[in-house]
Design a protein around this motif. Structure first.
Motif, PDB file in Angstrom:
ATOM      1  N   ASP A  82     -32.373 -37.979 -19.785  1.00  0.00           N
ATOM      2  CA  ASP A  82     -33.001 -36.658 -19.734  1.00  0.00           C
ATOM      3  C   ASP A  82     -34.440 -36.749 -20.235  1.00  0.00           C
ATOM      4  N   PRO A  83     -35.377 -37.207 -19.396  1.00  0.00           N
ATOM      5  CA  PRO A  83     -36.767 -37.380 -19.827  1.00  0.00           C
ATOM      6  C   PRO A  83     -37.422 -36.109 -20.355  1.00  0.00           C
ATOM      7  N   LEU A  84     -37.107 -34.966 -19.752  1.00  0.00           N
ATOM      8  CA  LEU A  84     -37.725 -33.719 -20.190  1.00  0.00           C
ATOM      9  C   LEU A  84     -37.297 -33.372 -21.618  1.00  0.00           C
ATOM     10  N   SER A  85     -36.026 -33.524 -21.927  1.00  0.00           N
ATOM     11  CA  SER A  85     -35.549 -33.273 -23.282  1.00  0.00           C
ATOM     12  C   SER A  85     -36.217 -34.210 -24.278  1.00  0.00           C
ATOM     13  N   LEU A  86     -36.416 -35.455 -23.886  1.00  0.00           N
ATOM     14  CA  LEU A  86     -37.106 -36.423 -24.739  1.00  0.00           C
ATOM     15  C   LEU A  86     -38.521 -35.961 -25.059  1.00  0.00           C
ATOM     16  N   LEU A  87     -39.266 -35.524 -24.039  1.00  0.00           N
ATOM     17  CA  LEU A  87     -40.647 -35.099 -24.249  1.00  0.00           C
ATOM     18  C   LEU A  87     -40.719 -33.787 -25.031  1.00  0.00           C
ATOM     19  N   GLU A  88     -39.747 -32.920 -24.842  1.00  0.00           N
ATOM     20  CA  GLU A  88     -39.705 -31.689 -25.637  1.00  0.00           C
ATOM     21  C   GLU A  88     -39.499 -32.005 -27.112  1.00  0.00           C
ATOM     22  N   SER A  89     -38.691 -33.019 -27.403  1.00  0.00           N
ATOM     23  CA  SER A  89     -38.507 -33.440 -28.790  1.00  0.00           C
ATOM     24  C   SER A  89     -39.797 -34.040 -29.350  1.00  0.00           C
ATOM     25  N   CYS A  90     -40.497 -34.804 -28.532  1.00  0.00           N
ATOM     26  CA  CYS A  90     -41.800 -35.350 -28.952  1.00  0.00           C
ATOM     27  C   CYS A  90     -42.763 -34.221 -29.277  1.00  0.00           C
ATOM     28  N   TYR A  91     -42.761 -33.197 -28.450  1.00  0.00           N
ATOM     29  CA  TYR A  91     -43.649 -32.043 -28.661  1.00  0.00           C
ATOM     30  C   TYR A  91     -43.356 -31.388 -30.012  1.00  0.00           C
ATOM     31  N   ARG A  92     -42.092 -31.195 -30.334  1.00  0.00           N
ATOM     32  CA  ARG A  92     -41.722 -30.549 -31.594  1.00  0.00           C
ATOM     33  C   ARG A  92     -42.110 -31.390 -32.808  1.00  0.00           C
ATOM     34  N   LEU A  93     -42.157 -32.709 -32.645  1.00  0.00           N
ATOM     35  CA  LEU A  93     -42.445 -33.601 -33.763  1.00  0.00           C
ATOM     36  C   LEU A  93     -43.932 -33.820 -34.002  1.00  0.00           C
ATOM     37  N   LEU A  94     -44.773 -33.338 -33.093  1.00  0.00           N
ATOM     38  CA  LEU A  94     -46.222 -33.506 -33.228  1.00  0.00           C
ATOM     39  C   LEU A  94     -46.852 -32.357 -34.000  1.00  0.00           C
ATOM     40  N   LYS A  95     -47.892 -32.690 -34.770  1.00  0.00           N
ATOM     41  CA  LYS A  95     -48.716 -31.668 -35.401  1.00  0.00           C
ATOM     42  C   LYS A  95     -49.547 -30.965 -34.321  1.00  0.00           C
TER      43      LYS A  95
END
Length: 324
Positions: free
Chosen positions: A192-205
């Motif tokens: 699930d690439p989109l879920s992965l990138l959404e998690s990256c988004y949440r972890l970024l300042k």
């Protein structure tokens, strides 16, 4: 398709646009790491997409079996070469890097193109054996790794002394955010690439940077080697992107200020590990020969020249995006 020891599931439609897929390659074996089974790739039937994916694909609960001999395991010896071949490769690789003016780009590539960014907190998703994390740490970054492979995670934490979160990215504490999140050849491995990138988004300042490297399905190498192209790597590569589909996925995850390009800096290794004759593909370990090394050398030269005329032909897509 013969019976596989890895449980698989159907994946008939495009992940990004929902259109049905058309067969691109049938019954490909894992000639790199010897995973049992035969695997087929589909390409989106939509004219404005271009996503390629594995169908059927290993189930989430079974995918770990495809990594038992993977190169992130310190004891893995799937590639073998004689001392003569080792020296030959070192000489030809250095020669091609010098002749093509790739030294500067290689330095930028190795630090995920963050050389112009002031060091801060950095998370590498899918950190593998931790080599890149150690390099970024030496450049002044406060580094953290994430890995689902317990063998690789143990090596990074115990041998390199770098903290690693073992488990899914979604389980990381979002209150401890990062200035940069990097993914080098990771997004093509996930269900699930989109879920992965959404998690990256949440972890970024806020104003944090996402940097992705992934094989480019629109590359010169794929055009030349077809089903023998190193970037396909069944059954671990579940999705293969071009610049457009990669950017599309990042936009869906909420990222903005996207900047993407392709690079041929790693073309030597791609050419060396690709097979121009599909019938010669075998499962299991194999030796790197002088013929492989020469193929890598000449392919690096050709790929670099072609990139001058076709900016989308590089072997890898690079994407930099910002969380606003």
């Amino acid at each position: 398709m013969r019976q596989t020891l890895i449980g698989a599931e159907a994946n008939p439609d495009c992940y990004l646009c929902g259109k049905p897929g058309e067969i691109l390659y049938r019954n490909r074996a894992d000639y790199l790491f010897g995973t049992p089974g035969e695997w087929s790739f589909k390409v989106c039937s939509g004219d404005d997409c271009g996503l390629v994916w594995l169908d059927p694909r290993p189930m989430v609960s079974e995918i770990g079996k495809a990594y038992q001999n993977y190169y992130t395991h310190e004891e893995s010896d799937h590639m073998r070469q004689t001392p003569v071949v080792t020296i030959m490769r070192a000489v030809l690789h250095s020669m091609s890097t010098h002749l093509l003016g790739l030294r500067k780009e290689r330095r930028r590539y190795k630090c995920m193109y963050l050389d112009q960014i002031s060091p801060g907190r950095l998370l590498e998703v899918g950190c593998g054996n931790g080599k890149r994390l150690a390099r970024m740490q030496a450049l002044g970054w406060d580094v953290m790794g994430q890995e689902v492979d317990p063998v690789a995670a143990s090596y990074v934490s115990e041998k390199r002394g770098i903290p690693v979160h073992l488990g899914m990215l979604q389980a990381l504490d979002v209150t401890k955010r990062y200035d940069a999140v990097i993914l080098s050849h990771v997004i093509e491995h996930v269900h699930d690439p989109l879920s992965l990138l959404e998690s990256c988004y949440r972890l970024l300042k806020k104003n944090g940077l996402l940097v992705i490297l992934t094989p480019n399905i629109a590359s010169y190498g794929h055009q030349k080697f077809g089903a023998g192209w190193r970037g396909l790597e069944p059954p671990r590569h579940l999705y293969l992107f071009n610049r457009k589909t990669l950017s599309w996925c990042a936009q869906k995850a909420g990222f903005s200020s996207l900047h993407s390009w392709t690079t041929s800096v790693g073309a030597f290794g791609i050419g060396q590990a690709s097979l121009s004759c599909v019938s010669s593909i075998k499962e299991g370990h194999h030796f790197i020969t002088t013929r492989d090394v020469w193929r890598g050398f000449w392919f690096q030269l050709a790929a670099r020249i072609i990139l001058l005329f076709n900016k989308d032909s590089g072997e890898e897509c690079v994407l930099m995006a910002t969380r606003k």
